[in-house]
Each structure stands twice: as structure tokens, then as C-alpha cells.
Design a protein around this motif. Sequence first.
Motif, PDB file in Angstrom:
ATOM      1  N   THR A 276       0.792  -1.371  -0.102  1.00  0.00           N
ATOM      2  CA  THR A 276      -0.246  -0.033  -0.103  1.00  0.00           C
ATOM      3  C   THR A 276       0.947   1.148  -0.023  1.00  0.00           C
ATOM      4  O   THR A 276       0.216   2.370  -0.424  1.00  0.00           O
ATOM      5  CB  THR A 276      -0.811   0.046   1.153  1.00  0.00           C
ATOM      6  OG1 THR A 276      -0.227  -0.277   2.456  1.00  0.00           O
ATOM      7  CG2 THR A 276      -1.958  -1.081   1.036  1.00  0.00           C
ATOM      8  N   GLU A 277       2.025   1.093   0.695  1.00  0.00           N
ATOM      9  CA  GLU A 277       2.992   2.339   0.682  1.00  0.00           C
ATOM     10  C   GLU A 277       4.301   1.935   0.840  1.00  0.00           C
ATOM     11  O   GLU A 277       4.836   0.632   0.987  1.00  0.00           O
ATOM     12  CB  GLU A 277       2.798   3.283   2.078  1.00  0.00           C
ATOM     13  CG  GLU A 277       2.165   4.623   1.804  1.00  0.00           C
ATOM     14  CD  GLU A 277       1.790   5.136   3.132  1.00  0.00           C
ATOM     15  OE1 GLU A 277       2.705   5.794   3.573  1.00  0.00           O
ATOM     16  OE2 GLU A 277       1.024   4.824   3.566  1.00  0.00           O
ATOM     17  N   MET A 278       5.278   2.672   0.130  1.00  0.00           N
ATOM     18  CA  MET A 278       6.739   2.244   0.161  1.00  0.00           C
ATOM     19  C   MET A 278       7.508   3.624   0.517  1.00  0.00           C
ATOM     20  O   MET A 278       7.410   4.604  -0.156  1.00  0.00           O
ATOM     21  CB  MET A 278       7.070   1.885  -1.405  1.00  0.00           C
ATOM     22  CG  MET A 278       8.101   0.999  -1.417  1.00  0.00           C
ATOM     23  SD  MET A 278       8.460   0.411  -3.182  1.00  0.00           S
ATOM     24  CE  MET A 278       7.403  -0.985  -3.345  1.00  0.00           C
ATOM     25  N   ASP A 279       8.528   3.429   1.398  1.00  0.00           N
ATOM     26  CA  ASP A 279       9.246   4.624   1.456  1.00  0.00           C
ATOM     27  C   ASP A 279      10.928   3.793   1.592  1.00  0.00           C
ATOM     28  O   ASP A 279      11.099   2.754   1.134  1.00  0.00           O
ATOM     29  CB  ASP A 279       9.139   5.222   2.925  1.00  0.00           C
ATOM     30  CG  ASP A 279       9.436   4.154   4.138  1.00  0.00           C
ATOM     31  OD1 ASP A 279      10.186   3.508   4.008  1.00  0.00           O
ATOM     32  OD2 ASP A 279       8.421   4.726   5.046  1.00  0.00           O
ATOM     33  N   GLU A 280      11.897   4.609   1.944  1.00  0.00           N
ATOM     34  CA  GLU A 280      13.208   4.337   1.790  1.00  0.00           C
ATOM     35  C   GLU A 280      13.444   3.028   2.240  1.00  0.00           C
ATOM     36  O   GLU A 280      14.128   1.854   1.458  1.00  0.00           O
ATOM     37  CB  GLU A 280      14.234   5.586   2.389  1.00  0.00           C
ATOM     38  CG  GLU A 280      15.390   6.011   1.310  1.00  0.00           C
ATOM     39  CD  GLU A 280      16.130   6.753   2.423  1.00  0.00           C
ATOM     40  OE1 GLU A 280      15.819   7.839   2.569  1.00  0.00           O
ATOM     41  OE2 GLU A 280      17.226   5.987   2.608  1.00  0.00           O
ATOM     42  N   LYS A 281      12.954   2.723   3.487  1.00  0.00           N
ATOM     43  CA  LYS A 281      13.437   1.482   4.066  1.00  0.00           C
ATOM     44  C   LYS A 281      12.286   0.414   4.157  1.00  0.00           C
ATOM     45  O   LYS A 281      12.594  -0.759   4.195  1.00  0.00           O
ATOM     46  CB  LYS A 281      14.025   1.842   5.539  1.00  0.00           C
ATOM     47  CG  LYS A 281      15.588   2.749   5.326  1.00  0.00           C
ATOM     48  CD  LYS A 281      16.114   2.460   6.702  1.00  0.00           C
ATOM     49  CE  LYS A 281      17.583   3.201   6.605  1.00  0.00           C
ATOM     50  NZ  LYS A 281      17.320   4.416   7.495  1.00  0.00           N
ATOM     51  N   THR A 282      11.075   0.935   4.183  1.00  0.00           N
ATOM     52  CA  THR A 282      10.054  -0.090   4.468  1.00  0.00           C
ATOM     53  C   THR A 282       8.870  -0.090   3.617  1.00  0.00           C
ATOM     54  O   THR A 282       8.733   0.844   2.698  1.00  0.00           O
ATOM     55  CB  THR A 282       9.514   0.196   5.914  1.00  0.00           C
ATOM     56  OG1 THR A 282       8.908   1.344   5.774  1.00  0.00           O
ATOM     57  CG2 THR A 282      10.606  -0.056   7.020  1.00  0.00           C
ATOM     58  N   GLU A 283       8.032  -1.186   3.465  1.00  0.00           N
ATOM     59  CA  GLU A 283       6.827  -1.057   2.650  1.00  0.00           C
ATOM     60  C   GLU A 283       5.775  -1.564   3.722  1.00  0.00           C
ATOM     61  O   GLU A 283       5.786  -2.578   4.380  1.00  0.00           O
ATOM     62  CB  GLU A 283       6.873  -2.636   1.876  1.00  0.00           C
ATOM     63  CG  GLU A 283       8.226  -2.451   0.677  1.00  0.00           C
ATOM     64  CD  GLU A 283       8.180  -3.435  -0.118  1.00  0.00           C
ATOM     65  OE1 GLU A 283       9.423  -3.653  -0.799  1.00  0.00           O
ATOM     66  OE2 GLU A 283       7.668  -4.422   0.014  1.00  0.00           O
ATOM     67  N   SER A 284       4.587  -0.627   3.510  1.00  0.00           N
ATOM     68  CA  SER A 284       3.306  -0.998   4.342  1.00  0.00           C
ATOM     69  C   SER A 284       2.391  -1.812   3.427  1.00  0.00           C
ATOM     70  O   SER A 284       2.372  -1.738   2.230  1.00  0.00           O
ATOM     71  CB  SER A 284       2.741   0.294   4.478  1.00  0.00           C
ATOM     72  OG  SER A 284       3.363   0.904   5.383  1.00  0.00           O
ATOM     73  N   THR A 285       2.233  -3.020   4.129  1.00  0.00           N
ATOM     74  CA  THR A 285       1.252  -3.847   3.475  1.00  0.00           C
ATOM     75  C   THR A 285       0.330  -4.539   4.054  1.00  0.00           C
ATOM     76  O   THR A 285      -0.063  -4.400   5.334  1.00  0.00           O
ATOM     77  CB  THR A 285       2.272  -5.302   3.085  1.00  0.00           C
ATOM     78  OG1 THR A 285       2.218  -5.947   4.293  1.00  0.00           O
ATOM     79  CG2 THR A 285       3.765  -4.932   2.493  1.00  0.00           C
ATOM     80  N   VAL A 286      -0.874  -4.901   3.139  1.00  0.00           N
ATOM     81  CA  VAL A 286      -2.123  -5.587   3.718  1.00  0.00           C
ATOM     82  C   VAL A 286      -1.989  -7.007   3.391  1.00  0.00           C
ATOM     83  O   VAL A 286      -1.767  -7.263   2.294  1.00  0.00           O
ATOM     84  CB  VAL A 286      -3.419  -4.819   2.930  1.00  0.00           C
ATOM     85  CG1 VAL A 286      -4.464  -5.799   3.568  1.00  0.00           C
ATOM     86  CG2 VAL A 286      -3.394  -3.505   3.505  1.00  0.00           C
ATOM     87  N   LEU A 287      -1.887  -7.724   4.270  1.00  0.00           N
ATOM     88  CA  LEU A 287      -1.935  -9.376   4.232  1.00  0.00           C
ATOM     89  C   LEU A 287      -3.433  -9.826   4.342  1.00  0.00           C
ATOM     90  O   LEU A 287      -4.089  -9.703   5.362  1.00  0.00           O
ATOM     91  CB  LEU A 287      -0.904  -9.868   5.227  1.00  0.00           C
ATOM     92  CG  LEU A 287       0.483  -9.990   4.606  1.00  0.00           C
ATOM     93  CD1 LEU A 287       1.488 -10.323   5.894  1.00  0.00           C
ATOM     94  CD2 LEU A 287       0.551 -11.212   3.713  1.00  0.00           C
TER      95      LEU A 287
END
Lengths: 90, 90, 90, 90, 90, 90, 90
Positions: A40-51
Amino acid sequence: MAVIRRLVLDVLKPHQPNALDFAVTLAEQGADYRVRLTVTEMDEKTESTVLVITGQNIEFEAILAAIKQMGASVHSIDEVEVCATGPAPE
Amino acid sequence: MAVIRRLVLDVLKPHQPNALDFAVTLAEQGADYRVRLTVTEMDEKTESTVLVITGQNIEFEAILAAIKQMGASVHSIDEVEVCATGPAPE
Amino acid sequence: MAVIRRLVLDVLKPHQPNALDFAVTLAEQGADYRVRLTVTEMDEKTESTVLVITGQNIEFEAILAAIKQMGASVHSIDEVEVCATGPAPE
Amino acid sequence: MAVIRRLVLDVLKPHQPNALDFAVTLAEQGADYRVRLTVTEMDEKTESTVLVITGQNIEFEAILAAIKQMGASVHSIDEVEVCATGPAPE
Amino acid sequence: MAVIRRLVLDVLKPHQPNALDFAVTLAEQGADYRVRLTVTEMDEKTESTVLVITGQNIEFEAILAAIKQMGASVHSIDEVEVCATGPAPE
Amino acid sequence: MAVIRRLVLDVLKPHQPNALDFAVTLAEQGADYRVRLTVTEMDEKTESTVLVITGQNIEFEAILAAIKQMGASVHSIDEVEVCATGPAPE
Amino acid sequence: MAVIRRLVLDVLKPHQPNALDFAVTLAEQGADYRVRLTVTEMDEKTESTVLVITGQNIEFEAILAAIKQMGASVHSIDEVEVCATGPAPE
């Protein structure tokens, strides 16, 4: 008794392992799990995800352990679907 | 063990090969792949596309190699669907 | 006579037990209940949730008691579906 | 090998031939083609249209030639759906 | 002759009886009624609700009487579905 | 060869004949036509309508003639669906 | 020949008869009519309603007469669906 049929988790993961390997590892925690991972979202170090995980009898602890082992964390449990599988307690 | 049933990729491609030939090349990486390519944005040199690939057992590495060979790059893995295909590890 | 087939409740719960255990406990109040819990809002101490409970004959009192026992409260009954199960009173 | 099952084209056409004759001509390029033409914009000289062509094995070159012969042009390939029809290359 | 198959009513009710008991009482007015009650607005003393009642032959007068008896009032009949059940008058 | 299966026309018609008689007249141009007429705009003298005509083999010329005979005019062909009904030309 | 299968009418009606009795009266004009009446607007004296009438062969004149007899008026015919029921005229 009740079993978990569907889990929707908001999970924050590092870029590695990538979304694919991450989902494969979670699916392998059960014999009939189906895992859909959406970034759902991506920044330099991490990814927000819906599982979204579905199965006949999902073992939450195993999923939680696998997520932590891959350096990720459960931000929140967004949705659960459970089914009773036997008579209610007297 | 788990297999990949559905992949949604955000792919940046040059104008040539065109969307059609690009999709055909990816479909030919498997015996039952179905590939849907949607052009979301177009500028002077490149096309942003969303690729949805479905199949019984998608080999991601082969898809990745074919994409790179055509001068394109995977911007992100947006969605994956995987299925367990055997008992969970002890 | 009429039975309750579907209940939509707006429930305010503490963080513990988590959404999963909360839903499992409610499902275990009946032999065929299916419980879907969606977290709509989260603040420091509580979680606003929407609970959808379906079953052939839902016992509201048992659900209400279990909710209170877990430190939560029913903010409102948002939707109910009931079915008559016998001739109307003369 | 892979075949084209569905094509979505953004086509700019003159007023003549009208939308109907234009669609009929394209459908006649194959034995089982189904063509849906939607006029999205109209100005003094031209019509912007979206063409959805479906068939078991669409021949893009023949479609392209017929479009050009009627004085129109393919503005972009918006979407393609292709299917593999045989084992992947070794 | 014609029978009422579906009724959508905008009903203003006091907090007691609660939505559940209110719906159960209405369902019990017939042998096969199905009642869905949705709370659309809530203020200090009353609840605005939308009631959808379905059945093979809904008796509106009985529903109306039961609503009044519980201290509520029909704000408007929003939707009705009726079916003819015999030849039109000569 | 190709046949017309579905036509969406933007038609400007006078108030008389009314929408009903207008649609009936068009339906009677074929043995299996189904005509849906939706009035989208109305002013003092005319009605803007969207006509959806479906059938196994719609004869556009007959439809066009009937429309003109009732004092109306085709503002635009918004959508067509045609099907090939035989091998493509060599 | 063509028959009317579906009619959508914008009808202005007085408060009495109420929506229910109004719909029942219209349904009784035919042996298989199904009538859905939705109140879209309400002011001091009148109710704007949308009437959807379906049947195998709706007789518009009978519907029109019944509407007038109940003190209401057809503001517009919004949508009609008709079907041809025999060969087109030579």
C-alpha cells in the motif's frame, strides 16, 4: 472451540525479502493457506502491506513468528473471520 | 512449498517492443500463463504499465529475466497471491 | 416467535484481548456462529470495531455478556436481521 | 507461443465511415471477432474512440492495416490480454 | 388483487425497546417475515431507522399497529414492492 | 460478414410520439429487437434520449429510417457491438 | 407488434392514497404486474415518486387511467423496455 478462517493484517516489512518471498514463506506455514499481499505504501526502508490470509484453520502464532523472523511487524489486526466448530460452553 | 498463482507488477517499459509484443513475450514464459497489460501512463520515452500475470505455478525469475531482456524494469511488486501446496514444515 | 440471523454491532474494546482472541471468544458462544470483526479506529487505549455476527439463532444476551466480560461495551446496534419462525399471534 | 484474446485500443477516426461501418469492417477481419466501439469524444473532424476487440486468436497486423485503410490511427494500445498456448521455450 | 412483497419504511423509534427487540416484535407479526433494521441516526431520545420488511404477503396494518404500540412512528413509506395475484378488474 | 448485436444511439426526439410509442415503433422494425429508451434531458420542444437496441442482426438502415419518420434525429452513435459471422476475407 | 416489458415513470402524487395503496392499485391493473414505488421527494402536499412497473405485456393506457383516477400525474416517461413479438412489417 472456534477456528480462524480469514485474517487481514496491516504489516510493515523491510524491502528484503521481497513481497513475493515474504508471501511464499507465510503460505508455507500451513497446508492450505492462501496469502494475498498488497503493497500500500513504500518508503526508503520499508513497505506497508495489507496481508489477507485464508485457510480452514489458520494458526496465528505461527504466522506471527514467521513475520517477526523476516524482520517485519504486525501494525494491526484489521479484520478477522472465525467460525465456531462445536457446541457453546454450558 | 508454495506456488505463485497471481502477480501484479508495476513495470516501466520503453515504447518498443509495443505493449502487445511485450505481453506475448511474457506469456510465452509458461505453458498456461495469462497476461494482462494495462498502460497507465505514457511519456516521451517510456510507458508505465500494470502487469497482471496468472497461472498455476508462475516462475518469477523467468518473468524478471524476460522483462529485463526487453529493456524494462520492475518498479514494484504490488500484489502477490500464493498457495501452499503441501504440509507446513514441522 | 422470531430468531436473530445477523447482528451488526458497534463495539468499543480495549487493546487486550486482541481482535483475534476477542472474535474467537464471541464465536464460541454458539455452535455455528460466524464472527467478522473489523477495526475501524484505534487510539491509545481502545479500538472501535464493527462486529458482524451471523448464525441460525443468535443469542444476544450471551454475546452481550461475553463482550462485557472482556472489558468492552456495545456502543450501538447498527443492524439486525430477524426471521419469523412460526405463525403470527392471533 | 501465445495468442491475443483481448485488445483495447485508443483509436482516432474520421467521421466517415461512421462508427457502425468502422466496427463492422474490423469484425470482418476474423471469423469470431467481437468488436465494441465506444465514442468517447467528438470534434469537428474526428472521433476519439475506444475499441475492445475479443476473439480466440486476434491478428493485430490485420486489425492495424484495416484501421489505417479507413483513415484512422491507433493512438495507443491501452490493454492486452494474451494466453500462452504451448510449453515455454527451454 | 395484489400482495405486498417488500416494504421500506423510515421509522423514528425511542431507545427502548432496543433495535433488536423492535425488529423481533415486527418479524413476529407474520409467519415468514424477514426484517432488517438499520440505525441511520441517533440522538438523545430517539433513533432514526430504516426498516426493510420482506415476506410473501405483508400485512401493513399489523406492522403499523405494532410500530405504534412500541412508541415509534412511520416517518415515510420509502419504497414498496407489490405483485398482482389475479386477473385485472374488467 | 458481420452482424450488429447492440447499438447505443444518442437520439433527439420531439415530445410526440411519446417515449413509449417511439420505442414500440423501433422494436417493431425487427422480429427479436429489444429496445430500451432512457430520457436523459427534456426541454420545451425536444427530449434527449439514449436508445439501446439489441438483437441478433440489427438492420441499422431500417432503424435510421423509422427514427427520421418520427421527426427525430441521431445525434451520435455512442456504442456498437458487432460479431463476425464467417471467415475473414483472404 | 411489440409489447412493453418495463416502464419507469416519474409520477407526482398527493399524500393520499399512501404509497402502499397507490402501488397496490397499479399492480391490480394486470395479472402479473410487479410495481416498485420509491418516494424521492416529499413536500407539504405532494410526493415525487419513481415507479418501476414490470410485466409480460404492460397496458400503458390502463396504468395512465389508474394514475389519473388517484389524483396523480405522470411527470415523464423516464425509461421503457419493449420487445418485438413478431416479424417486422414488409
